[in-house]
Design an enzyme around this catalytic site. Structure first.
Site, PDB file in Angstrom:
ATOM      1  N   GLU A   1      42.197 -15.542 -24.972  1.00 44.56           N
ATOM      2  CA  GLU A   1      43.240 -15.231 -23.974  1.00 44.56           C
ATOM      3  C   GLU A   1      44.578 -15.831 -24.411  1.00 44.56           C
ATOM      4  O   GLU A   1      45.231 -16.550 -23.654  1.00 44.56           O
ATOM      5  CB  GLU A   1      42.845 -15.772 -22.599  1.00 44.56           C
ATOM      6  CG  GLU A   1      41.511 -15.243 -22.070  1.00 44.56           C
ATOM      7  CD  GLU A   1      41.158 -15.760 -20.684  1.00 44.56           C
ATOM      8  OE1 GLU A   1      42.054 -16.346 -20.020  1.00 44.56           O
ATOM      9  OE2 GLU A   1      40.009 -15.579 -20.261  1.00 44.56           O
TER      10      GLU A   1
ATOM     11  N   GLU B   1      34.747 -20.554 -17.444  1.00 48.04           N
ATOM     12  CA  GLU B   1      35.440 -21.826 -17.174  1.00 48.04           C
ATOM     13  C   GLU B   1      34.551 -22.843 -16.462  1.00 48.04           C
ATOM     14  O   GLU B   1      34.987 -23.533 -15.537  1.00 48.04           O
ATOM     15  CB  GLU B   1      36.735 -21.563 -16.386  1.00 48.04           C
ATOM     16  CG  GLU B   1      37.709 -20.675 -17.152  1.00 48.04           C
ATOM     17  CD  GLU B   1      38.933 -20.259 -16.356  1.00 48.04           C
ATOM     18  OE1 GLU B   1      38.968 -20.505 -15.129  1.00 48.04           O
ATOM     19  OE2 GLU B   1      39.854 -19.679 -16.962  1.00 48.04           O
TER      20      GLU B   1
END
Length: 544
Positions: free
Chosen positions: A419, A314
């Site tokens: 995810e 991220e």
């Protein structure tokens, strides 16, 4: 380029007829210019200096067009954008018929070249809407080749199904021969799928080590896994210099027992709030030393045992390591991971690139720019890189999702949805099925993993089972798709030339061939069916 779909419902999308069909906001100066090659484009000047009634600077705006929109319709949007100086974050905005303001996509528009914005939205009501482009920066926005193409829900879904059928399946020709190499007509061919070719998995938690019911439920469905937290730095070294890999080691052993491949998640996480308490106050030299120890420890331990690494998780949203070590920190980490593990694909894992076109941090153009920065770092030219898209959805914008996948696919790197989940709500089951079908149907998506890790006290946002490992409705839809994607003919008979054609989903198969003339004999042929399998005939010889 010409407008996609010839502009769709947009009138005069190339501005060859001046500003016909287009309007501008009050007090904004608009016009059409021509490039040296004769290409025409629209320009709105000076919009960034406009003040609101409260004295705030208003966003810069392009020209806009009113269009008639239909309820329950997906709209694919595209345009080419440029700014006269430097660069600017430019958003495509659709004002829906009921007045809702929808951000349909965004791009970093550059000076000196045109950048393509692809996006879209779904109309939930009928009536007139507006399409325009805006930026929070005080810039003139140049626009060309605008397109807005409608698709009914049925048309949209049919395209995904056709694409999946083309991308995930192939037609193969099997030829049965006897010992004298003569074709065997009326031979029976039994088809058995051993392993699906499309990786589809879920997040695994440490509870699986002590719950046989959880183990049975998970391993009977999924071919790939990501450990939810167990491989992260804060799980393996909560106290400095006290490493403990017993849990991820045991989970990896269990996965290997069932042939389940594992993604390495993660080497580092760029979020300040996810750093261990003893890492946060470190100075530069201390942090470098701690990171070198962590990187060498985890990557060396699992090199050759995991198929992927999420390297700096991220890092379009967060910058803990860049803030401490400089703007090339992430690229250096990729370099070091690649030096230790030469086989795993190194992923840039990010959220909201598919989910939220209004989030300015991870839009596809910024994702591509960050990946290019990593690629161009000295020594990184040979790295195996991958695109990781977390896919945490609330209300999915499917036209935007597909357009973002199209944009990212141009990098020609492996691309996974890493995810996948959908928040709870009345449409959770429907949305999850649509998201998974959209990913499965896109030719550049190479695998999908859901973020539905089971915990007795509740899951992150989406549970597939209850605590007795009985499927919940979202689990049922997952099972339905797994079965659908594996569906194939289980038996066939060869023709007079000893041949049979089979249209099969990609994967590893056993083909068992028998014939009445060769009693008690059967030929078993194992092969992988993939996109290349259609190129030639596959001969199976049946001998007494």
């Amino acid at each position: 380029m010409k407008p996609l779909y010839n502009g769709g419902v947009i009138q005069n999308g190339e501005f060859n007829s001046g500003l016909m069909g287009w309007s501008t906001r009050q007090n904004f100066k608009a016009g059409v210019r021509s490039s040296p090659s004769g290409n025409k484009f629209a320009v709105v000047q000076g919009t960034g200096s406009t003040l609101s009634s409260r004295g705030n600077v208003m966003p810069s705006h392009s020209v806009y067009q009113r269009v008639r929109m239909q309820r329950d319709t997906h709209y694919s949007l595209s345009a080419w954008l440029q700014v006269p100086v430097r660069s600017a974050h430019v958003k495509a905005v659709v004002k829906a018929p009921q007045g809702e303001r929808v951000i349909a996509g965004a791009v970093i528009a550059q000076s000196g070249c045109w950048s393509m914005l692809k996006g879209g939205m779904t109309a939930n009501s009928s009536g007139h809407g507006e399409i325009f482009f805006e930026s929070d920066a005080p810039v003139d926005i140049w626009v060309d080749s605008v397109s807005l193409q409608p698709f009914t829900f049925d048309e949209w879904d049919a395209h995904a199904l056709r694409s999946a059928n083309t991308t995930r399946r192939s037609t193969i020709r099997l030829v049965a021969m006897d010992a004298h190499k003569k074709p065997m007509a009326n031979a029976t061919v039994i088809v058995e799928l051993l392993r699906s070719g499309f990786p589809f998995g879920n997040t695994m938690t440490k509870e699986i080590l002590n719950l046989p019911a959880y183990e049975k439920w998970f391993t009977s469905r999924f071919s790939v896994a990501t450990f939810e937290n167990e491989m992260k730095w804060y799980s393996t070294e909560w106290n400095q210099n006290q490493e403990d890999y017993r849990i991820p080691d045991a989970m990896l052993k269990l996965a290997n027992k069932y042939g389940i491949r594992v993604r390495g998640h993660n080497v580092f996480w760029d979020d300040q709030n996810s750093q261990i308490r003893w890492v946060r106050p470190m100075n530069t030299d201390q942090l470098k030393a701690a990171m070198q120890k962590r990187l060498k420890s985890v990557v060396s331990r699992y090199a050759g045992k995991v198929i992927h690494w999420d390297v700096v998780n991220e890092n379009l949203h967060f910058n803990f390591f860049e803030g401490k070590l400089g703007p090339s920190a992430s690229a250096q980490i990729y370099n070091q991971v690649g030096q230790i593990d030469h086989n795993a694909i190194l992923f840039m894992n990010e959220f909201n690139t598919l989910e939220q076109p209004g989030d300015p941090n991870p839009v596809p153009s910024k994702y591509v720019a960050k990946m290019n920065q990593i690629r161009s770092y000295p020594g990184n030219g040979g790295l195996k890189l991958g695109v990781g898209l977390e896919s945490h959805f609330s209300t999915p914008n499917f036209p935007y999702m597909r357009s973002a996948l199209d944009t990212l696919a141009k990098m020609k790197l492996p691309m996974w949805l890493t995810e996948v989940d959908v928040v709870k709500g009345p449409n959770q089951v429907k949305f999850l099925e649509q998201v998974l079908r959209e990913g499965y149907g896109h030719p550049s998506v190479n695998g999908m993993i859901m973020w539905a890790a089971w915990h007795a006290n509740g899951c992150y946002v989406m549970c597939l089972t209850d605590n007795s490992f009985k499927n919940l409705p979202v689990g049922n839809v997952v099972d339905k798709l797994i079965a659908e994607w594996k569906t194939h003919r289980t038996a066939a008979t060869t023709d007079e030339n000893g041949m049979v054609e089979l249209h099969l989903s990609h994967g590893e198969y056993n083909f068992t061939v028998t014939h009445p003339s060769v009693k008690g004999a059967a030929a078993i042929h194992t092969m992988t069916v993939d996109a290349a399998s259609s190129a030639s005939d596959h001969t199976i010889t049946v001998k007494a």
